[in-house]
Scaffold this motif. Structure first.
Motif, mmCIF file in Angstrom:
data_model
loop_
_atom_site.group_PDB
_atom_site.id
_atom_site.type_symbol
_atom_site.label_atom_id
_atom_site.label_comp_id
_atom_site.label_asym_id
_atom_site.label_seq_id
_atom_site.Cartn_x
_atom_site.Cartn_y
_atom_site.Cartn_z
ATOM 1 N N THR A 89 0.845 -1.186 0.000
ATOM 2 C CA THR A 89 0.000 0.000 0.000
ATOM 3 C C THR A 89 0.881 1.236 0.000
ATOM 4 O OG1 THR A 89 -0.164 -0.046 2.423
ATOM 5 C CG2 THR A 89 -1.945 -1.101 1.184
ATOM 6 N N ASN A 97 -5.675 8.827 -5.079
ATOM 7 C CA ASN A 97 -4.737 8.376 -6.101
ATOM 8 C C ASN A 97 -4.746 6.863 -6.233
ATOM 9 O OD1 ASN A 97 -3.904 10.883 -6.869
ATOM 10 N ND2 ASN A 97 -1.745 10.595 -6.371
ATOM 11 N N THR A 98 -4.352 6.372 -7.380
ATOM 12 C CA THR A 98 -4.190 4.938 -7.605
ATOM 13 C C THR A 98 -2.724 4.658 -7.902
ATOM 14 O OG1 THR A 98 -4.719 5.202 -9.956
ATOM 15 C CG2 THR A 98 -6.543 4.659 -8.454
ATOM 16 N N THR A 100 0.500 1.705 -9.115
ATOM 17 C CA THR A 100 1.012 0.445 -9.628
ATOM 18 C C THR A 100 2.381 0.209 -8.999
ATOM 19 O OG1 THR A 100 1.989 1.568 -11.552
ATOM 20 C CG2 THR A 100 -0.230 0.613 -11.813
ATOM 21 N N SER A 141 6.525 2.480 -6.153
ATOM 22 C CA SER A 141 5.113 2.830 -6.285
ATOM 23 C C SER A 141 5.006 3.977 -7.294
ATOM 24 C CB SER A 141 4.535 3.273 -4.934
ATOM 25 O OG SER A 141 3.226 3.788 -5.104
ATOM 26 N N ASP A 143 2.199 6.552 -9.103
ATOM 27 C CA ASP A 143 0.796 6.970 -9.100
ATOM 28 C C ASP A 143 0.295 7.160 -10.526
ATOM 29 O OD1 ASP A 143 1.527 9.515 -9.993
ATOM 30 O OD2 ASP A 143 1.296 10.470 -8.041
ATOM 31 N N GLN A 144 -0.990 7.483 -10.668
ATOM 32 C CA GLN A 144 -1.610 7.523 -11.984
ATOM 33 C C GLN A 144 -1.044 8.633 -12.872
ATOM 34 O OE1 GLN A 144 -3.098 8.521 -9.234
ATOM 35 N NE2 GLN A 144 -3.743 10.629 -9.638
#
Length: 259
Positions: A89, A97-98, A100, A141, A143-144
């Motif tokens: 996470t 936010n999302t 990957t 990580s 973000d979008q």
């Protein structure tokens, strides 16, 4: 001349002559998205005021942390298929936010993969605490909007008790003259994957070929001893059992030669 009053006046300064308004500390949309001030303009004899709302526009910011829900795995766990260690996470100043995730480094990165938000050991990875007790991997990580944060992670293996793999016998070299009652025929020592494990030794029956002479011997500690009756020259067969501190065992046939 100009001056400021109002709810958030303390967050700003104003040039009394030019009227230029400055924010005193950097704006943070996530903390405060708008400010309310009142601007006062005064000439020689009159004053007018105007309430002003200053809005902060949101700017995408990079993630600031990555957490993993679990960071240890028991050794010897099957990796016939990819083994999930834990869920990743991200912490991000921007709500909603999302993210990957990807593997971008670490000494042991070749042992890992990411599936969705799950950090996994790749299929076929050998998890043996005695060979390797921890792994280093760096996870990214994204973000979008393409902003990234990298974090080194340490994955540890927990030790699982394993059975002894041998109960070795070292002969004392008995002869017909020395194979007296209670004489030491030799010593027993276990081989065990777990460093520092302790073992007890016993004689066990059930192997009709190799335990034929169990009754002629005793075990005291790690010493295999002649029983109450002296032995004559020849070979004798017994089966010894090594039991570790966790109760796991290994049985081994032994041949004792009296010359």
């Amino acid at each position: 001349t100009y001056s400021l009053t109002g709810t958030d006046a303390a967050s700003f300064s104003i040039n009394a002559t030019t009227g230029q308004v400055k924010l005193l500390t950097p704006a943070d949309f996530e903390t405060k998205s708008s400010y309310s001030i009142t601007v006062n303009a005064k000439d020689a004899s009159n004053t007018t005021t105007k309430a002003v709302t200053i809005n902060v526009t949101d700017v995408n910011e990079a993630p600031s942390n990555i957490t993993l829900s679990a960071s240890s795995v028991a050794e010897n766990t099957s990796t016939a298929s990819a083994l999930t260690i834990g869920t990743l996470t991200s912490t991000d100043p921007d709500s909603g936010n999302t993210f990957t995730y990807s593997i971008v480094g670490g000494a042991d990165q070749a042992s890992f993969q990411v599936s969705g938000a799950n950090l996994q050991f790749k299929a076929g990875t050998t998890l043996d605490y005695e060979t390797k007790s921890s792994y280093a991997v760096t996870v990214r990580s994204t973000d979008q909007s393409g902003q990234t944060y990298d974090k080194p992670l340490t994955i540890t293996l927990t030790n699982v008790n394993e059975a002894p793999t041998a109960a070795n016998f070292t002969s004392a070299g008995l002869t017909a003259a020395t194979a007296l009652a209670n004489a030491t025929a030799g010593t027993l020592a276990a081989t065990d994957p777990d460093a520092g494990d302790t073992h007890t030794f016993t004689l066990v029956t059930g192997d009709t070929i190799n335990d034929a002479d169990n009754g002629k011997f005793t075990i005291v500690g790690s010493a295999l001893k002649v029983g109450a009756t002296p032995l004559t020259a020849g070979t004798y067969k017994v089966v010894t059992r090594a039991t570790d501190a966790g109760g796991l065992t290994f049985d081994q046939a032994q041949t004792i030669t009296v010359s």
